[in-house]
Design an enzyme around this catalytic site. Structure first.
Site, PDB file in Angstrom:
ATOM      1  N   SER A   1      -4.959  -1.983   3.749  1.00  0.00           N
ATOM      2  CA  SER A   1      -4.929  -0.686   3.058  1.00  0.00           C
ATOM      3  C   SER A   1      -6.193   0.134   3.311  1.00  0.00           C
ATOM      4  CB  SER A   1      -4.788  -0.914   1.555  1.00  0.00           C
ATOM      5  OG  SER A   1      -5.933  -1.592   1.053  1.00  0.00           O
TER       6      SER A   1
ATOM      7  N   TYR B   1       5.689 -11.579   5.662  1.00  0.00           N
ATOM      8  CA  TYR B   1       4.614 -11.014   4.834  1.00  0.00           C
ATOM      9  C   TYR B   1       4.344 -12.000   3.702  1.00  0.00           C
ATOM     10  CZ  TYR B   1       2.256  -7.536   1.790  1.00  0.00           C
ATOM     11  OH  TYR B   1       1.363  -6.864   0.973  1.00  0.00           O
TER      12      TYR B   1
ATOM     13  N   LYS C   1       1.849 -11.864   8.403  1.00  0.00           N
ATOM     14  CA  LYS C   1       0.751 -11.119   7.785  1.00  0.00           C
ATOM     15  C   LYS C   1       0.244 -12.012   6.675  1.00  0.00           C
ATOM     16  CE  LYS C   1       0.505  -6.954   4.865  1.00  0.00           C
ATOM     17  NZ  LYS C   1      -0.880  -6.979   4.458  1.00  0.00           N
TER      18      LYS C   1
ATOM     19  N   ASP D   1      -8.833  -7.234   3.860  1.00  0.00           N
ATOM     20  CA  ASP D   1      -9.819  -6.512   4.664  1.00  0.00           C
ATOM     21  C   ASP D   1     -11.240  -7.015   4.399  1.00  0.00           C
ATOM     22  OD1 ASP D   1      -7.391  -5.273   4.684  1.00  0.00           O
ATOM     23  OD2 ASP D   1      -8.089  -3.384   3.844  1.00  0.00           O
ATOM     24  N   GLU D   2     -11.465  -7.499   3.175  1.00  0.00           N
ATOM     25  CA  GLU D   2     -12.806  -7.979   2.804  1.00  0.00           C
ATOM     26  C   GLU D   2     -13.132  -9.338   3.430  1.00  0.00           C
ATOM     27  OE1 GLU D   2     -10.218  -7.139   1.093  1.00  0.00           O
ATOM     28  OE2 GLU D   2     -10.167  -7.913  -0.945  1.00  0.00           O
TER      29      GLU D   2
ATOM     30  N   GLY E   1      -4.752 -10.199   6.173  1.00  0.00           N
ATOM     31  CA  GLY E   1      -4.278  -9.217   5.200  1.00  0.00           C
ATOM     32  C   GLY E   1      -5.310  -8.821   4.167  1.00  0.00           C
TER      33      GLY E   1
ATOM     34  N   THR F   1      -1.959 -12.610   3.865  1.00  0.00           N
ATOM     35  CA  THR F   1      -2.813 -12.005   2.834  1.00  0.00           C
ATOM     36  C   THR F   1      -3.174 -13.079   1.816  1.00  0.00           C
ATOM     37  OG1 THR F   1      -1.672  -9.918   3.208  1.00  0.00           O
ATOM     38  CG2 THR F   1      -3.086 -10.038   1.278  1.00  0.00           C
TER      39      THR F   1
ATOM     40  N   THR G   1       0.820  -1.213   0.000  1.00  0.00           N
ATOM     41  CA  THR G   1       0.000   0.000   0.000  1.00  0.00           C
ATOM     42  C   THR G   1       0.856   1.265   0.000  1.00  0.00           C
ATOM     43  OG1 THR G   1      -1.624  -1.253   1.258  1.00  0.00           O
ATOM     44  CG2 THR G   1      -1.897   1.136   1.251  1.00  0.00           C
TER      45      THR G   1
HETATM   46  O1  MN9 Z   1      -1.880  -5.866   2.509  1.00  0.00           O
HETATM   47  C1  MN9 Z   1      -3.710  -5.143   1.308  1.00  0.00           C
HETATM   48  N1  MN9 Z   1      -3.179  -5.794   0.147  1.00  0.00           N
HETATM   49  C2  MN9 Z   1      -2.781  -5.094  -0.917  1.00  0.00           C
HETATM   50  C3  MN9 Z   1      -3.025  -5.670   2.493  1.00  0.00           C
HETATM   51  O2  MN9 Z   1      -2.928  -3.896  -1.008  1.00  0.00           O
HETATM   52  C4  MN9 Z   1      -2.140  -5.862  -2.003  1.00  0.00           C
HETATM   53  C5  MN9 Z   1      -5.207  -5.328   1.518  1.00  0.00           C
HETATM   54  O3  MN9 Z   1      -5.566  -4.435   2.521  1.00  0.00           O
HETATM   55  C6  MN9 Z   1      -6.029  -5.080   0.270  1.00  0.00           C
HETATM   56  O4  MN9 Z   1      -5.628  -3.862  -0.337  1.00  0.00           O
HETATM   57  C7  MN9 Z   1      -7.525  -4.978   0.540  1.00  0.00           C
HETATM   58  C8  MN9 Z   1      -8.318  -4.863  -0.754  1.00  0.00           C
HETATM   59  O5  MN9 Z   1      -8.261  -6.069  -1.485  1.00  0.00           O
HETATM   60  O6  MN9 Z   1      -7.938  -6.064   1.280  1.00  0.00           O
END
Ligand code: MN9
Length: 288
Positions: free
Chosen positions: A204, A133, A161, A187-188, A185, A163, A45
């Site tokens: 982010s 990460y 983390k 948010d959704e 990681g 994701t 981000t």
């Molecule tokens: O690291 C973020 N990943 C990226 C965390 O930006 C690649 C997430 O917060 C995503 O932006 C968010 C939207 O898909 O979940």
């Protein structure tokens, strides 16, 4: 270092130069308005993979100067250039960052021994702690439970983390490593990750939506799933719109609507069209 941790946005001007004043305003908005529990600095981000070593150091320094000891700070130092990663790890540790994080080394298809050497080299060079990460959809690096187990044998590697949408692996990790820190990681997917027992989340969208993320995490932990689900629904309506309109650009435009000098994204990321700027304005009115 638990709770809602913002993956910090960085302000660049139209030409792509770091805007210190804007960065400080983004930080203040996160601490004073979103009231998040910590900041994750120079992650995806922060557009970290498009900027120079000197710029990364400037961002670490300015952020620590603005935050002081108000909330914990995590420095993402990972780089395919291992010497750079170690240099940044030393730099952030000297500044007083509470923990380091490093993306799995990407682009070349490193084998697991190489990945393990990378993490141990970075964290054994400093007196600090490391959060892995893991973001397979961008790096192509998918690690197994056994491989995480091997990395976690180094006691300085304290968490991950995570994701990814692999909730089977997330559940196995929680069960296997009750003492390690696991951060969601995506948010959704915060609520399902919360149900599985994460320690916190790094994301982010918390730059603008941190207040809702906090409610999801707190309600989810209290077992108030219906209430938490309602907030995840609203959150995901917003995230879907943001993803369709341009992820980082739209979050920056929303911050600007709130009076924060969030600037533009760094090329090759493109600038938003007039229509998309208008969409971001509407989203701000509706959701913030
Ligand atoms: O690291 C973020 N990943 C990226 C965390 O930006 C690649 C997430 O917060 C995503 O932006 C968010 C939207 O898909 O979940």
């Amino acid at each position: 270092m638990k709770g809602v941790i913002t993956a910090l946005m960085v302000s660049y001007d139209r030409e792509g130069n770091l805007n210190e004043k804007g960065l400080r305003e983004i930080i203040r908005y996160n601490l004073d308005v979103c009231k998040v529990d910590g900041l994750y600095v120079n992650g995806s981000t922060g557009e970290n993979f498009m900027i120079s070593t000197e710029e990364k150091k400037d961002i670490f320094r300015i952020t620590k100067d603005e935050v002081k000891d108000q909330v914990p700070l995590i420095a993402q130092v990972g780089s395919v250039n291992l010497k750079e990663a170690i240099d940044l790890a030393k730099y952030a540790t000297n500044l007083g960052y509470d923990a380091l994080s490093a993306v799995t080394p990407f682009y070349y298809k490193f084998n697991f021994n190489e990945i393990k050497h990378y993490y141990n080299s970075i964290i054994n060079a400093v007196e600090n702690k490391m959060i892995i990460y893991s973001i397979p959809f961008l790096t192509g690096v998918d690690m197994s439970l056994d491989q995480f187990t091997e990395l976690f044998e180094n006691e300085k590697i304290i968490g991950v983390k995570f994701t990814a949408g692999d909730f089977y692996l997330l559940e196995r990790m929680r069960k296997t490593f009750p003492e390690k820190l696991i951060y969601a990681g995506f948010d959704e997917m915060l609520l399902p990750a919360t149900v599985l027992g994460i320690d916190g989340a790094i994301g982010s969208t918390f730059n603008v939506n941190g207040h809702r993320a906090r409610k999801i995490l707190e309600l989810g932990k209290q077992g108030k799933i219906e209430e938490a689900r309602e907030i995840q629904h609203v959150t995901n309506d917003l995230i879907t719109e943001i993803l369709n309109n341009g992820l980082y650009q739209t979050i920056k435009e929303m911050l600007k609507e709130k009076g924060v000098d969030a600037g533009y994204c760094r090329a090759p990321m493109e600038k938003l069209s007039e229509d998309k700027v208008a969409t971001a304005r509407e989203l701000t009115k509706t959701y913030l």
